[in-house]
Design a protein around this motif. Structure first.
Motif, mmCIF file in Angstrom:
data_model
loop_
_atom_site.group_PDB
_atom_site.id
_atom_site.type_symbol
_atom_site.label_atom_id
_atom_site.label_comp_id
_atom_site.label_asym_id
_atom_site.label_seq_id
_atom_site.Cartn_x
_atom_site.Cartn_y
_atom_site.Cartn_z
ATOM 1 N N UNK A 42 0.835 -1.205 0.000
ATOM 2 C CA UNK A 42 0.000 0.000 0.000
ATOM 3 C C UNK A 42 0.868 1.253 0.000
ATOM 4 N N UNK A 43 1.953 1.230 0.740
ATOM 5 C CA UNK A 43 2.863 2.380 0.769
ATOM 6 C C UNK A 43 3.514 2.585 -0.592
ATOM 7 N N UNK A 44 3.954 1.480 -1.221
ATOM 8 C CA UNK A 44 4.552 1.590 -2.561
ATOM 9 C C UNK A 44 3.531 2.112 -3.569
ATOM 10 N N UNK A 45 2.310 1.632 -3.468
ATOM 11 C CA UNK A 45 1.246 2.085 -4.376
ATOM 12 C C UNK A 45 0.979 3.575 -4.170
ATOM 13 N N UNK A 46 0.893 4.001 -2.919
ATOM 14 C CA UNK A 46 0.671 5.412 -2.619
ATOM 15 C C UNK A 46 1.787 6.286 -3.158
ATOM 16 N N UNK A 47 3.010 5.842 -3.007
ATOM 17 C CA UNK A 47 4.164 6.592 -3.515
ATOM 18 C C UNK A 47 4.151 6.633 -5.037
ATOM 19 N N UNK A 48 3.802 5.529 -5.669
ATOM 20 C CA UNK A 48 3.717 5.509 -7.136
ATOM 21 C C UNK A 48 2.640 6.467 -7.628
ATOM 22 N N UNK A 49 1.516 6.515 -6.931
ATOM 23 C CA UNK A 49 0.447 7.450 -7.307
ATOM 24 C C UNK A 49 0.908 8.896 -7.137
ATOM 25 N N UNK A 50 1.614 9.175 -6.056
ATOM 26 C CA UNK A 50 2.123 10.529 -5.830
ATOM 27 C C UNK A 50 3.109 10.927 -6.919
ATOM 28 N N UNK A 56 2.680 14.237 -13.924
ATOM 29 C CA UNK A 56 1.656 14.913 -14.742
ATOM 30 C C UNK A 56 1.721 16.426 -14.536
ATOM 31 N N UNK A 57 1.960 16.862 -13.303
ATOM 32 C CA UNK A 57 2.091 18.303 -13.055
ATOM 33 C C UNK A 57 3.295 18.874 -13.819
ATOM 34 N N UNK A 58 4.393 18.154 -13.794
ATOM 35 C CA UNK A 58 5.595 18.615 -14.500
ATOM 36 C C UNK A 58 5.330 18.641 -16.008
ATOM 37 N N UNK A 59 4.665 17.608 -16.520
ATOM 38 C CA UNK A 59 4.343 17.583 -17.950
ATOM 39 C C UNK A 59 3.440 18.758 -18.317
ATOM 40 N N UNK A 60 2.443 19.031 -17.490
ATOM 41 C CA UNK A 60 1.552 20.166 -17.752
ATOM 42 C C UNK A 60 2.328 21.482 -17.732
ATOM 43 N N UNK A 61 3.200 21.632 -16.743
ATOM 44 C CA UNK A 61 4.003 22.855 -16.641
ATOM 45 C C UNK A 61 4.936 22.991 -17.843
ATOM 46 N N UNK A 62 5.510 21.879 -18.272
ATOM 47 C CA UNK A 62 6.407 21.915 -19.433
ATOM 48 C C UNK A 62 5.651 22.351 -20.681
ATOM 49 N N UNK A 63 4.460 21.762 -20.907
ATOM 50 C CA UNK A 63 3.661 22.144 -22.080
ATOM 51 C C UNK A 63 3.266 23.616 -22.016
ATOM 52 N N UNK A 64 2.874 24.061 -20.839
ATOM 53 C CA UNK A 64 2.479 25.452 -20.657
ATOM 54 C C UNK A 64 3.661 26.382 -20.927
ATOM 55 N N UNK A 65 4.811 26.062 -20.372
ATOM 56 C CA UNK A 65 6.003 26.894 -20.565
ATOM 57 C C UNK A 65 6.421 26.925 -22.036
ATOM 58 N N UNK A 131 10.283 16.275 -22.378
ATOM 59 C CA UNK A 131 9.310 15.191 -22.572
ATOM 60 C C UNK A 131 10.012 13.836 -22.596
ATOM 61 N N UNK A 132 11.148 13.766 -23.254
ATOM 62 C CA UNK A 132 11.891 12.505 -23.295
ATOM 63 C C UNK A 132 12.377 12.134 -21.896
ATOM 64 N N UNK A 133 12.887 13.106 -21.152
ATOM 65 C CA UNK A 133 13.339 12.844 -19.790
ATOM 66 C C UNK A 133 12.205 12.360 -18.909
ATOM 67 N N UNK A 134 11.030 12.934 -19.076
ATOM 68 C CA UNK A 134 9.872 12.497 -18.285
ATOM 69 C C UNK A 134 9.455 11.085 -18.666
ATOM 70 N N UNK A 135 9.554 10.754 -19.952
ATOM 71 C CA UNK A 135 9.231 9.381 -20.359
ATOM 72 C C UNK A 135 10.242 8.404 -19.781
#
Length: 150
Positions: A42-50, A56-65, A131-135
Motif C-alpha cells: 500500500x505504501x509503494x502504491x501510494x508513492x507511485x500514485x504521488x 503529470x504536473x511537471x508535464x503540464x508545466x512543461x507544455x504550458x512553458x 518530454x523525453x526525460x519524463x518518459x
C-alpha cells in the motif's frame, strides 16, 4: 478404565493441543507477515500514485512553458517587425536612402527572423528533451522493480 488408557488419551490430547498451539502461532506469524506485506504494498502504491501525479504536473508545466515561450516569441517578433518597419518605410520614401534602406531592411529582417526562429527551435528542443526525460523517468521505476525481482 485402565490407567494406561487415561494416560494415553491425556498424552494424545496434550500432543494435539501442542500441535494446535504451534499451528496457531505459525498462522499468527503468517497473518502478521501478510499484514506487513500488504502495508508495504500500500505504501509503494501510494508513492507511485504521488509520483505519477507529480509527473503529470511537471508535464503540464512543461507544455504550458513551451507554449508560452512560443506564443511570446511570435508576439515579440510581430511587434518588433512592426516597430522596425516604421523607420524603413520613412527611409524608403526618401529617394537618396531608398536603395540602402532596402538592403539594410533585408539584412535586418533576415537577422531578426533567424533569431526568433532560433529561439523557437531551442524552445522546442528543450521541450522535447523534457518530454523525453519524463518518459525515461516514467520507465525507471519499472526497470528498478525488474532489477529487484532478479
Amino acid at each position: 478404565m485402565p490407567a494406561w488408557v487415561v494416560l494415553a488419551a491425556t498424552a494424545a490430547c496434550m500432543l494435539l493441543t501442542a500441535a494446535l498451539l504451534l499451528r496457531h502461532v505459525r498462522l499468527g506469524t503468517s497473518v502478521r507477515e501478510s499484514g506487513n506485506d500488504i502495508g508495504a504494498a500500500a505504501a509503494r502504491y501510494g508513492e507511485a500514485q504521488r509520483m505519477l501525479r507529480q509527473r503529470h504536473r511537471i508535464q503540464d508545466a512543461q507544455r504550458l512553458a513551451e507554449g508560452a515561450v512560443e506564443g511570446t516569441t511570435r508576439t515579440v517578433e510581430d511587434i518588433h517587425r512592426g516597430i522596425a518597419s516604421i523607420p524603413f518605410e520613412v527611409l524608403d520614401g526618401i529617394p537618396a536612402t531608398r536603395d540602402t534602406a532596402r538592403i539594410v531592411r533585408e539584412i535586418h529582417d533576415l537577422t531578426s527572423t533567424t533569431v526568433y526562429t532560433s529561439i523557437r527551435a531551442v524552445n522546442r528542443l528543450v521541450g522535447s528533451g523534457m518530454r523525453q526525460g519524463l518518459r525515461l523517468d516514467a520507465e525507471a521505476p519499472k526497470k528498478d522493480r525488474d532489477s529487484h525481482d532478479q
